[in-house]
Write an enzyme that holds these catalytic residues in place. Structure first.
Site, mmCIF file in Angstrom:
data_model
loop_
_atom_site.group_PDB
_atom_site.id
_atom_site.type_symbol
_atom_site.label_atom_id
_atom_site.label_comp_id
_atom_site.label_asym_id
_atom_site.label_seq_id
_atom_site.Cartn_x
_atom_site.Cartn_y
_atom_site.Cartn_z
ATOM 1 N N TYR A 3 0.857 -1.184 0.000
ATOM 2 C CA TYR A 3 0.000 0.000 0.000
ATOM 3 C C TYR A 3 0.890 1.229 0.000
ATOM 4 O O TYR A 3 1.855 1.320 0.775
ATOM 5 C CB TYR A 3 -0.897 0.039 1.242
ATOM 6 C CG TYR A 3 -1.596 1.382 1.409
ATOM 7 C CD1 TYR A 3 -2.813 1.625 0.792
ATOM 8 C CD2 TYR A 3 -1.004 2.413 2.128
ATOM 9 C CE1 TYR A 3 -3.436 2.852 0.904
ATOM 10 C CE2 TYR A 3 -1.627 3.644 2.257
ATOM 11 C CZ TYR A 3 -2.831 3.863 1.645
ATOM 12 O OH TYR A 3 -3.432 5.083 1.745
ATOM 13 N N GLU A 19 -3.811 7.351 -3.694
ATOM 14 C CA GLU A 19 -3.242 6.112 -3.182
ATOM 15 C C GLU A 19 -3.263 5.015 -4.236
ATOM 16 O O GLU A 19 -4.021 5.078 -5.209
ATOM 17 C CB GLU A 19 -3.991 5.629 -1.938
ATOM 18 C CG GLU A 19 -5.396 5.173 -2.178
ATOM 19 C CD GLU A 19 -6.083 4.641 -0.921
ATOM 20 O OE1 GLU A 19 -6.936 3.742 -1.053
ATOM 21 O OE2 GLU A 19 -5.776 5.136 0.187
#
Length: 381
Positions: free
Chosen positions: A101, A189
């Site tokens: 991530y 993101e």
């Protein structure tokens, strides 16, 4: 303004972030043309603004023509958490060994952007932050100077990213911050960044939210606004002049003031319920505005109960009550239980005026919220 995955990925690719080969499709035939060009395996991904698409059946991996057609027919037109899927992204499958991530968001407590990196990619990052926060490395960024390369390297190594791909991940993080700053993003993101068997890093997903107040200086992104529009309810909210955000719960919330609605939302959560929306109808609560608000909330099939939290200021409580009565009287059948709490100017008079055959009335906000949460639980049961 939320961008769809395919829009954000194009921006990422233009900035030099590796992304899989992909095509946007809106019909089964277009999906089949795309997979024939891209090859197998291919991912077919619903383009709607919800999380957990895979678990909800909105992402399928096809390894053959038959599987691709079956996935396209299943996903296109499906109702995915209240959103109709009109488009899918057909994307080349990635043979990966690890998922990471990487993201940038605003830490409002610190008043600075924060870079976040974790080896727990491919899962709900909010769940990771709640249950195992130590698995997310963070680095705050002074907006006057931006993200220094050493900071990108530091947060990547603190996250425990393998050394042979750490510099590539740090480079992606640096590019994300450049986009965050230059595109007036509020959040950006990649979840997950995939590490392939050849030790390459690939952005397998893309999230990019833009500050709507900055769209005047982002003309290219402003052109995407209609394409990235949320759903029919949010379009209606814009038409009616409401502040509206759709959430994932089943307790509908209507109030007249942002702070009032936020308080109600927090109390729904506190008493064990899940808010379905943020809906601020603003000043005044005449019958027409109340009707529009109820029409929107009733149209959300996820909503099982509704709570009205109205504070009478300039608009008196008795006027609000009349508006609610008129609005509800216009429905042949009240599809979901409605709880009303009035406070402020002429609140007592308003409570007396409310039609108890159409609504449930509570004297305090806490009682109103608890009753609405209980109503939703009873519908679920």
């Amino acid at each position: 303004m939320k961008l769809h995955e395919y829009q954000a990925k194009q921006i990422f690719a233009d900035a030099g972030i590796p992304t899989p080969d992909s095509r946007l499709a809106s019909t089964v035939d277009e999906v089949m043309d795309a997979v024939n060009e891209i090859g197998y395996p291919a991912a077919i991904k619903a383009q709607v603004h919800v999380g957990g698409r895979g678990k909800a059946g909105g992402i399928e991996i096809a390894t053959s023509e038959a599987e691709a057609r079956e996935a396209a027919e299943s996903i296109l037109g499906m109702d995915l958490k209240g959103y109709t899927v009109d488009n899918v992204l057909v994307e080349a499958g990635v043979d990966f060994e690890n998922e990471l991530y990487v993201g940038i968001t605003m830490d409002r407590g610190e008043g600075e952007p924060v870079a976040m990196v974790s080896t727990e990619g491919g899962v709900d990052i909010e769940s990771v932050a709640e249950k195992t926060p130590e698995k997310i490395a963070r680095e705050h960024i002074d907006p006057a100077f931006g993200l220094h390369p050493y900071q990108a390297r530091k947060v990547v190594f603190e996250a425990g990213i393998p050394a042979d791909v750490a510099m590539d991940v740090a480079s992606i993080l640096g590019t994300l911050y450049d986009l965050y700053e230059s595109k007036d993003a509020s959040e950006i993101e990649i979840n997950p960044v995939m590490i392939t068997s050849d030790r390459e890093v690939v952005a397998a997903d893309a999230v990019m939210n833009i500050d709507e107040d900055a769209l005047f200086r982002q003309p290219e992104l402003a052109e995407m606004e209609d394409e990235a529009a949320e759903d029919d309810l949010e379009a209606k909210a814009n038409e009616y002049g409401f502040d509206y955000v759709r959430l994932s719960g089943n307790v509908g919330i209507i109030g007249n003031g942002a702070g009032l609605v936020m308080t109600t939302l927090d109390l729904v959560d506190y008493y064990g319920g899940e808010p379905a929306n943020f809906l601020d109808i603003g000043g005044g609560a005449k019958a027409e505005r109340v009707t529009h608000a109820l029409d929107m909330v009733f149209a959300d099939e996820n909503v099982d109960s509704v709570v009205f939290n109205i504070f009478g200021g300039i608009t008196r409580g008795d006027e609000v009550a009349k508006g609610i009565n008129e609005a509800l009287a216009g429905f042949d059948e009240i599809p979901k239980p409605v709880v009303v709490r009035l406070a402020g100017t002429n609140a007592a008079e308003g409570m007396e005026i409310l039609n108890k055959d159409l609504v449930q009335v509570e004297g305090t906000l806490e009682d109103a919220v608890q009753r609405a949460v209980k109503n939703a639980e009873e519908v679920e049961a």
